[in-house]
Design an enzyme around this catalytic site. Sequence first.
Site, mmCIF file in Angstrom:
data_model
loop_
_atom_site.group_PDB
_atom_site.id
_atom_site.type_symbol
_atom_site.label_atom_id
_atom_site.label_comp_id
_atom_site.label_asym_id
_atom_site.label_seq_id
_atom_site.Cartn_x
_atom_site.Cartn_y
_atom_site.Cartn_z
ATOM 1 C CE1 TYR A 1 -4.047 2.091 0.664
ATOM 2 C CE2 TYR A 1 -2.428 3.420 1.834
ATOM 3 C CZ TYR A 1 -3.675 3.283 1.253
ATOM 4 O OH TYR A 1 -4.543 4.342 1.249
ATOM 5 C CG HIS B 1 -0.823 5.556 -1.562
ATOM 6 N ND1 HIS B 1 -1.342 4.274 -1.499
ATOM 7 C CD2 HIS B 1 -1.879 6.396 -1.677
ATOM 8 C CE1 HIS B 1 -2.657 4.348 -1.561
ATOM 9 N NE2 HIS B 1 -3.013 5.620 -1.675
ATOM 10 C CE1 TYR C 1 -5.862 11.030 0.946
ATOM 11 C CE2 TYR C 1 -6.492 11.687 -1.263
ATOM 12 C CZ TYR C 1 -6.609 10.821 -0.200
ATOM 13 O OH TYR C 1 -7.459 9.756 -0.289
ATOM 14 C CD1 TRP D 1 -6.366 5.142 -5.965
ATOM 15 C CD2 TRP D 1 -4.455 4.988 -7.114
ATOM 16 N NE1 TRP D 1 -5.351 5.008 -5.064
ATOM 17 C CE2 TRP D 1 -4.166 4.917 -5.748
ATOM 18 C CE3 TRP D 1 -3.409 4.906 -8.025
ATOM 19 C CZ2 TRP D 1 -2.873 4.767 -5.255
ATOM 20 C CZ3 TRP D 1 -2.120 4.768 -7.541
ATOM 21 C CH2 TRP D 1 -1.858 4.694 -6.173
ATOM 22 C CD1 TRP D 2 -10.650 4.430 -5.668
ATOM 23 C CD2 TRP D 2 -12.717 4.400 -6.518
ATOM 24 N NE1 TRP D 2 -11.343 5.484 -5.126
ATOM 25 C CE2 TRP D 2 -12.617 5.496 -5.630
ATOM 26 C CE3 TRP D 2 -13.916 4.188 -7.176
ATOM 27 C CZ2 TRP D 2 -13.687 6.351 -5.375
ATOM 28 C CZ3 TRP D 2 -14.974 5.049 -6.936
ATOM 29 C CH2 TRP D 2 -14.853 6.119 -6.034
#
Length: 107
Positions: free
Chosen positions: A18, A22, A41, A76-77
Site C-alpha cells: 500500500y 502511494h 492529502y 486507481w480504485w
Amino acid sequence: MISKGFVMTVYPEFHDEYERRHNLLWPEMKEELKNHGVISYSIFLNKETNQLFGYLEIEDEILWEKMASTEINQKWWDYMKDIMDTNPDNSPISLDLKKVFTLDFKN
C-alpha cells in the site's frame, strides 16, 4: 479550506505494498487531485488494526465529490482493490470522521 478525515482498511499482508503504490502515485492522479481542489492529502497506517487514517484539505466540497467519477480515479480504485476492503464499485470502504477539534496557529 475544508478539512476531512476518514478511515479505511488495508489487508495486513499488504501494508508495505500500500505504501509502495502511494509512493509511486501516478502523475496523472496527482494532477487530477489538484484539479479537484486538493490542497494536501495524508494517509497514516495503524499497523495493529490495519486501519488507514486519511486527512484531506480541500478547496470545495462539490468539486471534491466529482473526483470519484473521474476516469483516473476509477482506474486507481481498480488498481487498489486487491489490497484493501472495497465496495462493489471498487471504491475503498471508507468511514468519514466528524471533526471535533481544531487548533490552528497558521492564521
